[in-house]
Write a protein that holds these residues in place. Structure first.
Motif, PDB file in Angstrom:
ATOM      1  N   HIS A 172      38.642 -37.085 -34.869  1.00 60.65           N
ATOM      2  CA  HIS A 172      37.441 -37.411 -35.640  1.00 60.65           C
ATOM      3  C   HIS A 172      37.229 -36.388 -36.757  1.00 60.65           C
ATOM      4  CE1 HIS A 172      36.108 -40.558 -32.911  1.00 60.65           C
ATOM      5  NE2 HIS A 172      36.449 -39.760 -31.900  1.00 60.65           N
ATOM      6  N   SER A 199      30.016 -37.540 -37.027  1.00 59.08           N
ATOM      7  CA  SER A 199      30.937 -36.836 -37.923  1.00 59.08           C
ATOM      8  C   SER A 199      30.216 -35.881 -38.859  1.00 59.08           C
ATOM      9  CB  SER A 199      31.744 -37.845 -38.753  1.00 59.08           C
ATOM     10  OG  SER A 199      32.545 -38.661 -37.925  1.00 59.08           O
ATOM     11  N   ASP A 227      34.705 -27.284 -32.843  1.00 59.90           N
ATOM     12  CA  ASP A 227      35.185 -28.619 -33.210  1.00 59.90           C
ATOM     13  C   ASP A 227      36.707 -28.681 -33.181  1.00 59.90           C
ATOM     14  OD1 ASP A 227      32.632 -29.611 -33.539  1.00 59.90           O
ATOM     15  OD2 ASP A 227      32.543 -29.130 -35.682  1.00 59.90           O
ATOM     16  N   LYS A 232      38.740 -32.176 -33.042  1.00 60.62           N
ATOM     17  CA  LYS A 232      38.209 -32.732 -34.281  1.00 60.62           C
ATOM     18  C   LYS A 232      38.846 -32.052 -35.492  1.00 60.62           C
ATOM     19  CE  LYS A 232      33.745 -33.931 -32.233  1.00 60.62           C
ATOM     20  NZ  LYS A 232      32.268 -33.783 -32.314  1.00 60.62           N
TER      21      LYS A 232
END
Length: 768
Positions: A172, A199, A227, A232
Motif C-alpha cells: 500500500h 493511504s 510503515d 507499506k
C-alpha cells in the motif's frame, strides 16, 4: 505561401488587442449605458432567462448585458468591482489571444506554444531559484500536486501503467502531510487517485520544541519506519513553506534528508515561496529550492487575475511525465501559459521583485507597530523575515509574545476571547478594507487576525498608509475589548439579581452578554408563555434600540440557538452596568403591564358598556319618575320648566379602562386644580433631567457626557406613566369645565364647583 497569412496576422492581433482592452475597461468602469440600457438595467438582474433571439445581437448590446450582470445595483449599494491594473489587463488579454491563436495551422501553433511554454518556464525557474526544472500550468492549485502523485506512483510501481491498482494491493502506498496543511488536501488526493484514506498519514506538529505549526520531524521518522516494517511504501511528503494559517515554514532541510534516506518525493507549497525571488531570504525558505517539486501561485502574489498556478518539478523520464499528465502533446493545452507569459513580460524582473518586496515590507511595518500595543500577542516564525503576521487580542500578560499556546484560561474564557478576536478581525476588515486582514482559526492559539499582504496587497493596492490606518483602528478597539471583557462578569451578576431577567450563557457572542425578560405570570401554559415572552422581548428590544446610548442592542446572529433574547454589544469604559440592567428590567415590566391591559381590553370594554347601559337606563327611569311625563314633551316641558324649575342634579360619569367600570367626575375638579397648581411658574421642579447630548448608562464623572446624576430608569418610567395617563385624561377632560380653579381656596372649592339650580336643566337640554 506562408507570407500572406503572416502579413494579415500582425494588424489583426493589434486590433484585437486594442478592442479587447477597450472592452475590459468599459466593463470595469461601468459607463456603457444607452438610453434603452438605462431603462432595462433595473430589471436585468432579476430577469428570468429568455429565448435565444433569432436575428442575433450586436457587440455593443452583448457588452451592455454583460455589464448589467456584472454591476447590477452597485451604484445604489456603493460596491464596485476592484480596480484591475494594466498588468491585469494583459493577463485577461492572454485568455482571448489563446482562443484566437488556437486557429493557427498546426505547425505554426506548435512552434508558438513551444516558445511561450519554454520562455515562461525559464523565467519562473530563474526567478524562484529552481534550477533545471520543468513546469506544469493548471487552473486548480491542487491539480499540480495530483499530477505529481501520479508521477511518483508510476515511478515506484513499474507495472502500474498496465496492471492498474492491482499492483497496489500487496504494498500500500502512503502519502504524508503535515497537520498544518490546508484542510481537505489529502482527502482530495486520495479521492482523485482512487486510494483509500488509510493511504494518507497526517503528521502532527511540534508539541515540545520549535514552532507549533512545524511538522514534528522525529515523529515523522518513526512513522515512516513503522510503515516500512509493515510492508507499506512511503511515496510522497507534503511540506509547507508558509502554512495556510500562520505562515510558518517546516524544517525543509531535515525533511529533504529523510526523503533521500527513504526514497520519497518531497513536495513544498506555501506563500513564503514568493520570497525566493528576493535578494535576501531566510535559510529555511532557501531549502525549498532542493525539493522535488513546488507549487507557485503568482496570480495573487503579483495581482494577476485568472492566471494559472505553476508546479515546478524535476524528473528525468519525459515518458513518465507524459503518462502522469505533467506534459501534453496537444499544443492548445500549452496555451495555458500565455496569460502568465504576457504578464511577466509586462512587469519585468524588477517589477516582479518590487511587488514581492513591497508586500514583505508591509508585514514588517505592521509587526513593528504591534510590538508597541498592549494586549496584542503576535504569532510569527521569524520577526525579521515573516511575510505573514498573525496577531490576537489577549489580556494574559504572561503569555509568550511569539508562538506558544494559550494557557491559564478559566472555563469558557478561551471561547470568549475567540469571539472577541473574531469581532476584531471583522471590524478591522470592514473599516480598513484595503488592509486585506481576515480571521483565521488556529488549533493552539485559537481565533486570530491574519495579515498576509503577499496574497492581498497586489490586488487591493495596499500601501504604508493603509497599515498605519490599521494600527490606528486597532489602537481604538483595544480599550473597547478590554472593557467588554471586564464588564461581562459584572453584567452577569447584575442580571442574576433581577427576578424578571434571565442570563443566557453564550460564549460565542462578542459583546457584553445576552439577556431575556421572563414574564411573571406562571398560570399560562408553555405555548402562551412563549408567545408572551416573544412579544415582550421584541417590544423591549425596540425600546432599547430607541435609547440615546452608545450600546448596540440586537436580536443576535442570524443562526442562533437561543430565541427571544436581547444581545448587547461592546461596552465602553464609563458604562454603568447596574443602571443598564435596572433599565432593562424596568422597561420590561412596564411593557408587560401595558400588555396585560391591552389583552384584557376587549372584556373590560364589553363589561363596561353593559354596566353603562344599565346605569343610563336606571338614570332615565329615575329622571322620568322625578320630573314626570309632562316635562318630557318638548313644548309643554319648556313651559313647566320656566314656571317651576326642577331641582335635580346631573351626575357626570367617566369610563375607567384600567378597572372596567364607570366612575364619578367629582374627583376630576380637584385633580385638575392640583395639575394646574403644579404647572404654575412658581411651583418647584420635580427632578433634575439629563442635559442635551448626554448618553444613557454613563457613570457620573466617567466621561464628558456624564453631567447629571439623574437615572435613566426614572426618565423611562415617567415616559411610560405619561403614555398611560393620556388614555384616561383625554376621557376625563371631556367632563371638566373650562374654568381655572387654581386660585380658589380649598374650603370653597366644593361649593363653587356646583351648578346653580335651574341652570342644570338648561345645560342638560342644550346638551340634548
Amino acid at each position: 505561401m506562408d507570407k500572406p497569412p503572416v502579413k494579415m496576422m500582425d494588424p489583426t492581433l493589434a486590433e484585437i488587442g486594442n478592442h479587447l482592452s477597450g472592452a475590459m475597461k468599459i466593463l470595469e468602469s461601468g459607463k456603457l449605458d444607452s438610453e434603452q440600457g438605462k431603462e432595462r438595467r433595473k430589471l436585468s438582474w432579476k430577469d428570468i432567462p429568455g429565448p435565444l433571439q433569432g436575428d442575433g445581437q450586436d457587440v455593443v448590446s452583448i457588452l451592455q448585458l454583460v455589464q448589467n450582470l456584472m454591476h447590477g445595483d452597485d451604484d445604489q449599494q456603493g460596491n464596485r468591482m476592484q480596480y484591475v491594473g494594466e498588468q491585469g489587463h494583459m493577463a485577461l488579454l492572454g485568455h482571448s489571444l489563446a482562443a484566437y491563436i488556437s486557429v493557427l495551422e498546426r505547425e505554426r501553433l506548435r512552434k508558438l506554444t513551444t516558445r511561450i511554454l519554454s520562455d515562461t518556464t525559464l523565467w519562473l525557474c530563474r526567478l524562484f531559484r529552481y534550477e533545471n526544472g520543468s513546469a506544469y500550468y493548471h487552473e486548480d492549485d491542487r491539480e499540480g500536486l495530483l499530477k505529481v502523485c501520479r508521477l511518483v506512483i508510476n515511478t515506484h510501481y513499474e507495472e502500474y501503467a498496465t496492471e492498474g491498482f492491482t499492483v497496489l494491493s500487496s504494498k500500500h502506498p502512503v502519502i504524508y502531510q503535515s497537520a498544518a496543511c490546508r484542510p481537505g488536501l489529502g482527502q482530495h488526493l486520495c479521492s482523485q487517485l482512487g486510494l483509500p484514506l488509510s493511504s494518507l498519514c497526517i503528521v502532527p506538529c511540534n508539541t515540545m520544541f520549535g514552532s507549533l505549526h512545524q511538522m514534528d520531524v522525529a515523529l515523522l521518522d518513526k512513522l515512516i519506519k513503522d510503515d516500512r516494517e509493515s510492508g507499506k511504501v512511503p511515496l510522497l511528503l507534503i511540506a509547507n513553506a508558509g502554512t495556510p494559517g500562520a505562515g510558518h515554514t517546516d524544517k525543509l532541510s531535515r525533511l529533504k534528508e529523510l526523503c533521500v534516506q527513504y526514497n520519497m518525493w518531497l513536495h513544498v507549497e506555501g506563500v513564503n515561496l514568493a520570497t525566493l525571488a528576493l535578494g535576501q531570504i531566510s535559510s529555511t525558505v532557501t531549502a525549498a529550492t532542493k525539493c522535488d517539486s513546488m507549487t507557485l501561485t503568482p496570480g495573487p502574489w503579483l495581482g494577476l487575475p485568472a492566471v494559472p498556478a505553476v508546479t515546478l518539478y524535476r524528473h528525468e523520464d519525459p515518458a513518465l511525465s507524459l503518462t502522469a499528465g505533467l506534459t501534453s502533446s496537444q499544443p492548445v493545452e500549452k496555451l495555458r501559459a500565455l496569460p502568465l507569459w504576457l504578464s511577466l513580460q509586462y512587469l519585468g524582473h524588477d517589477g516582479i521583485v518590487e511587488r514581492i518586496k513591497h508586500a514583505s515590507q508591509l508585514s514588517q511595518q505592521l509587526l513593528e507597530h504591534l510590538k508597541t500595543l498592549a494586549s496584542i500577542k503576535t504569532s510569527v516564525e521569524d520577526e525579521l523575515n515573516s511575510p505573514v503576521v498573525v496577531f490576537r487580542f489577549s489580556q494574559d500578560n504572561s503569555a509568550p509574545s511569539s508562538g506558544g499556546s494559550v494557557e491559564g484560561y478559566f472555563a469558557g474564557e478561551r471561547d470568549i476571547i475567540d469571539a472577541l478576536n473574531r469581532w476584531l478581525g471583522e471590524q478591522l476588515g470592514e473599516q480598513v478594507p484595503l488592509s486585506g486582514v481576515d480571521v483565521v482559526e488556529l488549533e493552539d492559539e485559537g481565533t486570530c487576525v491574519r495579515f498576509s499582504p503577499l496574497m492581498t496587497a497586489a490586488a487591493l493596492g495596499t500601501q504604508e498608509n493603509d497599515v498605519a490606518a490599521l494600527v490606528e483602528k486597532l489602537g481604538e478597539m483595544i480599550p473597547v475589548l478590554c472593557c467588554t471583557l471586564r464588564f461581562r462578569q459584572d453584567f452577569k451578576d447584575e442580571v442574576l439579581q433581577q427576578a424578571s431577567l434571565s442570563y443566557i450563557e453564550d460564549l460565542s457572542w462578542p459583546g457584553l452578554g445576552v439577556v431575556r425578560y421572563e414574564p411573571r405570570n406562571t398560570d399560562l401554559d408553555e405555548d402562551k408563555r412563549q408567545e408572551r415572552a416573544e412579544k415582550i422581548n421584541s417590544e423591549l428590544l425596540k425600546k432599547l434600540m430607541e435609547l440615546d446610548t452608545d450600546l448596540v442592542f440586537s436580536c443576535g446572529p442570524e443562526f442562533c440557538e437561543e430565541t427571544n433574547c436581547i444581545f448587547i454589544g461592546m461596552a465602553n469604559e464609563d458604562l454603568d452596568v447596574a443602571e443598564l440592567v435596572e433599565t432593562i428590567g424596568s422597561v420590561g415590566r412596564d411593557i408587560e403591564e401595558s400588555g396585560k391591559l391591552f389583552e384584557n381590553m376587549t372584556e373590560v370594554v364589553r363589561r363596561g358598556i353593559q354596566e353603562a347601559e344599565l346605569q343610563l337606563q336606571k338614570a332615565n327611569e329615575e329622571k322620568l319618575i322625578e320630573e314626570g311625563v309632562l316635562r318630557q314633551i318638548p313644548l309643554v316641558g319648556s313651559v313647566l320648566n320656566w314656571f317651576s324649575p326642577v331641582q335635580a342634579s346631573v351626575k357626570g360619569r367617566t369610563f375607567n379602562l384600567a378597572e372596567g367600570c364607570l366612575d364619578s367626575t367629582e374627583p376630576v375638579y380637584s385633580i385638575k386644580a392640583q395639575m394646574n397648581t403644579e404647572a404654575s411658574p412658581d411651583s418647584p421642579k420635580s427632578s433634575t433631567k439629563r442635559f442635551p447630548g448626554q448618553k444613557l448608562f454613563r457613570r457620573h464623572g466617567a466621561g464628558s457626557d456624564s453631567i447629571s446624576d439623574s437615572s435613566s430608569v426614572s426618565q423611562l418610567e415617567e415616559s411610560f406613566r405619561e403614555t398611560a395617563q393620556v388614555q384616561v385624561t383625554d376621557v376625563e377632560e371631556a367632563e371638566v369645565p373650562q374654568e381655572n380653579p387654581a386660585h380658589i381656596p380649598e374650603d370653597r372649592a366644593s361649593s363653587d364647583q356646583r351648578v346653580p339650580e335651574g341652570q342644570e336643566t338648561e345645560s342638560v337640554d342644550k346638551l340634548r
